[in-house]
Design a protein around this motif. Sequence first.
Motif, mmCIF file in Angstrom:
data_model
loop_
_atom_site.group_PDB
_atom_site.id
_atom_site.type_symbol
_atom_site.label_atom_id
_atom_site.label_comp_id
_atom_site.label_asym_id
_atom_site.label_seq_id
_atom_site.Cartn_x
_atom_site.Cartn_y
_atom_site.Cartn_z
ATOM 1 N N CYS A 1 27.418 41.248 5.829
ATOM 2 C CA CYS A 1 26.296 41.940 5.203
ATOM 3 C C CYS A 1 26.021 43.245 5.946
ATOM 4 C CB CYS A 1 25.040 41.072 5.230
ATOM 5 S SG CYS A 1 25.077 39.710 4.058
ATOM 6 N N TYR B 1 20.014 36.223 1.917
ATOM 7 C CA TYR B 1 21.255 36.237 1.142
ATOM 8 C C TYR B 1 22.095 34.996 1.457
ATOM 9 C CZ TYR B 1 25.883 37.641 -0.480
ATOM 10 O OH TYR B 1 27.108 37.660 -1.110
ATOM 11 N N SER B 2 22.157 34.624 2.740
ATOM 12 C CA SER B 2 22.940 33.456 3.149
ATOM 13 C C SER B 2 22.436 32.182 2.471
ATOM 14 C CB SER B 2 22.875 33.288 4.669
ATOM 15 O OG SER B 2 23.383 34.412 5.321
ATOM 16 N N LYS C 1 20.653 31.889 -0.291
ATOM 17 C CA LYS C 1 20.866 31.915 -1.737
ATOM 18 C C LYS C 1 22.294 31.563 -2.101
ATOM 19 C CE LYS C 1 17.311 35.157 -3.313
ATOM 20 N NZ LYS C 1 17.079 36.478 -3.965
ATOM 21 N N ASN C 2 23.222 31.868 -1.209
ATOM 22 C CA ASN C 2 24.629 31.646 -1.503
ATOM 23 C C ASN C 2 25.214 30.457 -0.735
ATOM 24 O OD1 ASN C 2 25.701 34.147 -3.228
ATOM 25 N ND2 ASN C 2 24.181 34.904 -1.781
ATOM 26 N N CYS D 1 27.945 33.834 7.073
ATOM 27 C CA CYS D 1 27.484 35.188 6.800
ATOM 28 C C CYS D 1 27.084 35.892 8.098
ATOM 29 C CB CYS D 1 26.290 35.127 5.845
ATOM 30 S SG CYS D 1 25.677 36.724 5.351
ATOM 31 N N GLN E 1 25.962 39.851 9.948
ATOM 32 C CA GLN E 1 25.245 41.091 9.599
ATOM 33 C C GLN E 1 25.565 42.177 10.618
ATOM 34 O OE1 GLN E 1 21.946 42.009 11.452
ATOM 35 N NE2 GLN E 1 22.167 43.986 10.457
ATOM 36 N N VAL F 1 29.100 42.971 1.705
ATOM 37 C CA VAL F 1 27.912 43.089 0.851
ATOM 38 C C VAL F 1 26.947 44.116 1.441
ATOM 39 C CG1 VAL F 1 25.902 41.880 -0.105
ATOM 40 C CG2 VAL F 1 28.096 40.692 0.095
ATOM 41 N N VAL G 1 23.336 44.741 1.336
ATOM 42 C CA VAL G 1 22.174 43.969 0.896
ATOM 43 C C VAL G 1 21.119 44.887 0.284
ATOM 44 C CG1 VAL G 1 22.560 42.179 2.614
ATOM 45 C CG2 VAL G 1 21.021 44.088 3.134
ATOM 46 N N ASP G 2 20.201 44.295 -0.443
ATOM 47 C CA ASP G 2 19.135 45.034 -1.121
ATOM 48 C C ASP G 2 18.005 45.322 -0.130
ATOM 49 O OD1 ASP G 2 17.353 46.174 -2.812
ATOM 50 O OD2 ASP G 2 16.965 44.377 -4.011
ATOM 51 N N GLN H 1 24.227 45.198 -3.739
ATOM 52 C CA GLN H 1 23.235 44.333 -4.358
ATOM 53 C C GLN H 1 22.219 45.088 -5.218
ATOM 54 O OE1 GLN H 1 23.026 40.545 -3.757
ATOM 55 N NE2 GLN H 1 25.093 41.374 -3.743
#
Length: 507
Positions: free
Chosen positions: A5, A23-24, A26-27, A46, A48, A70, A72-73, A105
């Motif tokens: 990330c 994020y981690s 959620k996935n 995951c 970062q 990724v 991230v948002d 994202q």
Amino acid sequence: MKVLCLADNTSAEAWGEKIANIYSKKNNLTYRGQVRQNQKKFDDGCYQIGPITMPQKKIIDITKYFDKIVLVDQKQSQFSHSRIFLAMWKLVKDMDELGINVDIQNPENMEYLARWEDYFEKNKSFCANPWILMHDGMDGHTNLCGRNWNKIKLRKNIKDWQTDHDYNSIRGKMLAGEKVNGCEKCYMLEERGARDMRWTDSFDWITRMQLKSIKDFEQIKNPIYYEIRPSNKCNLKCRMCSEGFSHLIQEENNTIADNKFHTLKSNDAYLSHGDSFENIDFTNAVRVYVAGGEPTIMPEFYRFLRACVREGKTDLELAVNTNAVKISDTLFDLFERFPKIWFTCSIDGIGQVNEYQRWGTDAEKQIENIHRLHRNGAGIHIIFVVSIYNIHNIGDSMHFFDKEFSYASVQINYAGYKNDILSPFNHPDTEAVLSSLKKAKSSKSYYHQERGSKPLVDALYDHYSSNPKIDVEKLKNFFYYNDMLDKHRGSKLNDYIPELDQCRKYL
């Protein structure tokens, strides 16, 4: 599954950490935390990382260990500084160019920067400076920037910045895509493929102020950025400089009775600046940049710093352009009062190459002072002016910056001089230069996108890869100019940069 990330984790709220963790979950991935320096073994899960925590080059190198990258948002407001947001955007662009797929994202998050990039590509004239910068130039007049010395008008005659006729005339030309007198240096560099000051400085302000359109620029009522050059007082005689920026060069030029030399040297004569610190409107100022000459030896600079401390104005972002050779303990003490202070430190190579190009430099003392500034909490940029003097060892220089100043970003500028006689594009030993540029492209400094090192190195590399013809007359003029300086300074090129001295054989 291994996921990397991209996020900024330098804010007090550690937003990067939080968002990567979310994020981690959620996935259904195990969150492994931040990538460690020199880490090469990664478990499923995951991780970062961000462009301040780790150099861009290292981030690009470690992507090979991951199945997915990724972005991230993370909203811009969740980054600790706008420049980190800008660096992240540039990092993702670099990855795309290298064929590294990044799952973004929230594409809209940085979309306005992509729109500006498209605008700058189409409009080769537009620059942020006429909307944000008050540059107090010579003789009481204002200028567009430190590169464009065409006078705009007397500072005392500017009544309303936003509606001023002379500034609006320049703004109108830029919006129409018309080239502006005095901006030739930026135009020339862009024609060679380098996104230089027009791009880097403008995008810095666009990101900092979150300017989404031209209309946002037009809403700026007063200068928010001031460039101050109090005098040409300087402790060095840099070979790509002129008497407009060094009183020592001014004195030296008066002693050289050689007509050809005076036709070759840069003609930027010094005119009185005055104490232009008094023109700063602290109500609207976001940033003040001080150059010279050399600010650290100017009494006006001391007075300004003391006035800021006395009047409680030390929260201003202060940027100082310095050779860092002579900094008094008094100045070190004053600098510590400014929590948002940055230094752009001029180093043009390793050891004697730097000391020759920036004549009068004590390289060891310079390095010691830069480390002390950093230890005291200041931000550090290294500015490397690439020229015919140092293009053949640019690779060694950039790897030196990686090792010696790992905490600093690196900015590369091309040497500008009358008739381009110091051009880094006119070194006759193409093989040596290409070899050095290849080494430069393997450095971490190459990816210091905050100030745009990569496009300038790429432009040089593309030029020398095309088997260019050398401008022999320009090379002759360089040696004549430099030999005259050596004669008056009691120096010899061969003692400092023998590789360049040997290039006389190409004449």
